[in-house]
Design a protein around this motif. Sequence first.
Motif, PDB file in Angstrom:
ATOM      1  N   THR A  75       0.823  -1.214   0.000  1.00 48.42           N
ATOM      2  CA  THR A  75       0.000   0.000   0.000  1.00 48.42           C
ATOM      3  C   THR A  75       0.859   1.268   0.000  1.00 48.42           C
ATOM      4  O   THR A  75       0.427   2.314   0.473  1.00 48.42           O
ATOM      5  CB  THR A  75      -0.932   0.027   1.218  1.00 48.42           C
ATOM      6  OG1 THR A  75      -0.134  -0.003   2.419  1.00 48.42           O
ATOM      7  CG2 THR A  75      -1.876  -1.154   1.211  1.00 48.42           C
ATOM      8  N   CYS A  77      -6.952   6.518   0.516  1.00 46.23           N
ATOM      9  CA  CYS A  77      -7.466   5.149   0.418  1.00 46.23           C
ATOM     10  C   CYS A  77      -8.790   5.001   1.159  1.00 46.23           C
ATOM     11  O   CYS A  77      -9.166   5.845   1.979  1.00 46.23           O
ATOM     12  CB  CYS A  77      -6.451   4.142   0.961  1.00 46.23           C
ATOM     13  SG  CYS A  77      -6.266   4.165   2.759  1.00 46.23           S
ATOM     14  N   CYS A 124      -9.533  -4.410   4.761  1.00 43.06           N
ATOM     15  CA  CYS A 124      -9.360  -4.374   3.306  1.00 43.06           C
ATOM     16  C   CYS A 124      -9.158  -2.923   2.877  1.00 43.06           C
ATOM     17  O   CYS A 124      -9.806  -2.009   3.404  1.00 43.06           O
ATOM     18  CB  CYS A 124     -10.575  -4.968   2.596  1.00 43.06           C
ATOM     19  SG  CYS A 124     -10.804  -6.735   2.911  1.00 43.06           S
ATOM     20  N   ARG A 165      -8.522  -0.076  -0.439  1.00 44.06           N
ATOM     21  CA  ARG A 165      -8.662   0.205  -1.866  1.00 44.06           C
ATOM     22  C   ARG A 165      -8.321   1.665  -2.139  1.00 44.06           C
ATOM     23  O   ARG A 165      -8.662   2.546  -1.349  1.00 44.06           O
ATOM     24  CB  ARG A 165     -10.094  -0.081  -2.343  1.00 44.06           C
ATOM     25  CG  ARG A 165     -10.305   0.115  -3.838  1.00 44.06           C
ATOM     26  CD  ARG A 165     -11.672  -0.377  -4.271  1.00 44.06           C
ATOM     27  NE  ARG A 165     -12.756   0.434  -3.715  1.00 44.06           N
ATOM     28  CZ  ARG A 165     -14.054   0.229  -3.964  1.00 44.06           C
ATOM     29  NH1 ARG A 165     -14.421  -0.789  -4.729  1.00 44.06           N
ATOM     30  NH2 ARG A 165     -14.978   1.015  -3.429  1.00 44.06           N
ATOM     31  N   ILE A 215      -5.923  -9.512  -3.876  1.00 41.03           N
ATOM     32  CA  ILE A 215      -6.743  -8.446  -4.457  1.00 41.03           C
ATOM     33  C   ILE A 215      -7.969  -9.075  -5.103  1.00 41.03           C
ATOM     34  O   ILE A 215      -7.842  -9.913  -6.012  1.00 41.03           O
ATOM     35  CB  ILE A 215      -5.957  -7.624  -5.491  1.00 41.03           C
ATOM     36  CG1 ILE A 215      -4.735  -6.965  -4.845  1.00 41.03           C
ATOM     37  CG2 ILE A 215      -6.852  -6.555  -6.115  1.00 41.03           C
ATOM     38  CD1 ILE A 215      -3.895  -6.141  -5.801  1.00 41.03           C
ATOM     39  N   SER A 247     -13.109  -6.483  -6.947  1.00 44.53           N
ATOM     40  CA  SER A 247     -13.488  -5.080  -6.747  1.00 44.53           C
ATOM     41  C   SER A 247     -12.297  -4.206  -6.368  1.00 44.53           C
ATOM     42  O   SER A 247     -12.466  -3.078  -5.894  1.00 44.53           O
ATOM     43  CB  SER A 247     -14.567  -4.980  -5.663  1.00 44.53           C
ATOM     44  OG  SER A 247     -15.731  -5.683  -6.043  1.00 44.53           O
ATOM     45  N   SER A 248     -11.087  -4.748  -6.550  1.00 44.15           N
ATOM     46  CA  SER A 248      -9.827  -4.018  -6.296  1.00 44.15           C
ATOM     47  C   SER A 248      -9.540  -3.794  -4.816  1.00 44.15           C
ATOM     48  O   SER A 248      -8.736  -2.927  -4.471  1.00 44.15           O
ATOM     49  CB  SER A 248      -9.809  -2.670  -7.043  1.00 44.15           C
ATOM     50  OG  SER A 248      -9.939  -2.882  -8.437  1.00 44.15           O
ATOM     51  N   TRP A 249     -10.184  -4.562  -3.946  1.00 39.78           N
ATOM     52  CA  TRP A 249      -9.892  -4.461  -2.513  1.00 39.78           C
ATOM     53  C   TRP A 249      -8.707  -5.353  -2.169  1.00 39.78           C
ATOM     54  O   TRP A 249      -8.688  -6.534  -2.507  1.00 39.78           O
ATOM     55  CB  TRP A 249     -11.092  -4.883  -1.668  1.00 39.78           C
ATOM     56  CG  TRP A 249     -12.216  -3.895  -1.658  1.00 39.78           C
ATOM     57  CD1 TRP A 249     -13.353  -3.934  -2.393  1.00 39.78           C
ATOM     58  CD2 TRP A 249     -12.294  -2.711  -0.850  1.00 39.78           C
ATOM     59  NE1 TRP A 249     -14.147  -2.846  -2.106  1.00 39.78           N
ATOM     60  CE2 TRP A 249     -13.527  -2.076  -1.158  1.00 39.78           C
ATOM     61  CE3 TRP A 249     -11.467  -2.123   0.103  1.00 39.78           C
ATOM     62  CZ2 TRP A 249     -13.935  -0.899  -0.551  1.00 39.78           C
ATOM     63  CZ3 TRP A 249     -11.873  -0.944   0.700  1.00 39.78           C
ATOM     64  CH2 TRP A 249     -13.092  -0.338   0.379  1.00 39.78           C
TER      65      TRP A 249
END
Length: 266
Positions: A132, A156, A181, A183, A202, A205-207
């Motif tokens: 991240t 985020c 989680c 994103r 991942i 939903s891109s989480w």
Amino acid sequence: MAVYRGVAIGFYQGDNMKLMDDLAALRPTVFCSVPRLYNRIYAGITNAVKSTGVMRQRLFQAAYNSKKHAIMTGRKPSPIWDRLVFSKIKDKLGGRVRVMGSGASPLSPDVMDFLRVCFGCQVLEGYGMTETSCVISCMEESDNLSGHVGSPNPACEIKLVDVPEMNYFSDDQPYPRGEICVRGPIVFQGYYKDEVQTREVIDESSWLHTGDIGLWLPGGRLKIIDRKKNIFKLAQGEYIAPEKIENVYAKCKFISQCFVYGRGIT
């Protein structure tokens, strides 16, 4: 960015036994480290106080309680306690520290409060991952509440996902709990040439699923309470997080490092 602004960075000699000497020589204003070192500083000061005699112990405790109460209630502590008690402790880190930062693993609330009182500076704890771009959340300077990792990074989103096998649910009351989680643009695109592992962390939903268990406190503060990945299941079906056991053993002055291993009985 810090170097661009003219910040000087100091490095220790590589010998952990000489680290305190290096800090006294470098005299940092911003000091970032991991809980293991802060725990050692805490243990070193408390053991030194215990060896000074009953009267000095009582003086230290009176000073500590008074200054801690002032900090927690938002008042300015009396300067007399710094002159009588805490000035010599501050000198151990060079006497100029304004901010202490902690990360990599949870810092005990008792140790955080202790550092705030003894060194008279802000002690901030953050949470993040390599995946991240580091920071997911961080405490604010004005926040005196210990035991959490602050509010989300504006870059985020954070949500908690149910973990039924560990009895953590996002609709728990009074505090929602679940796997953390993340994103947003700070999340990496994936592991290099490893689509399988990328899809494991991942979702569609891109989480990004961190594997850490979090809890929402009032004010949007995030608290790390458990670890989803580092657990094992006992024969009776109970899930155990060895890190919790390790943290208990690590508080013993006779233990430098420890590792808890679970093995089935055949």
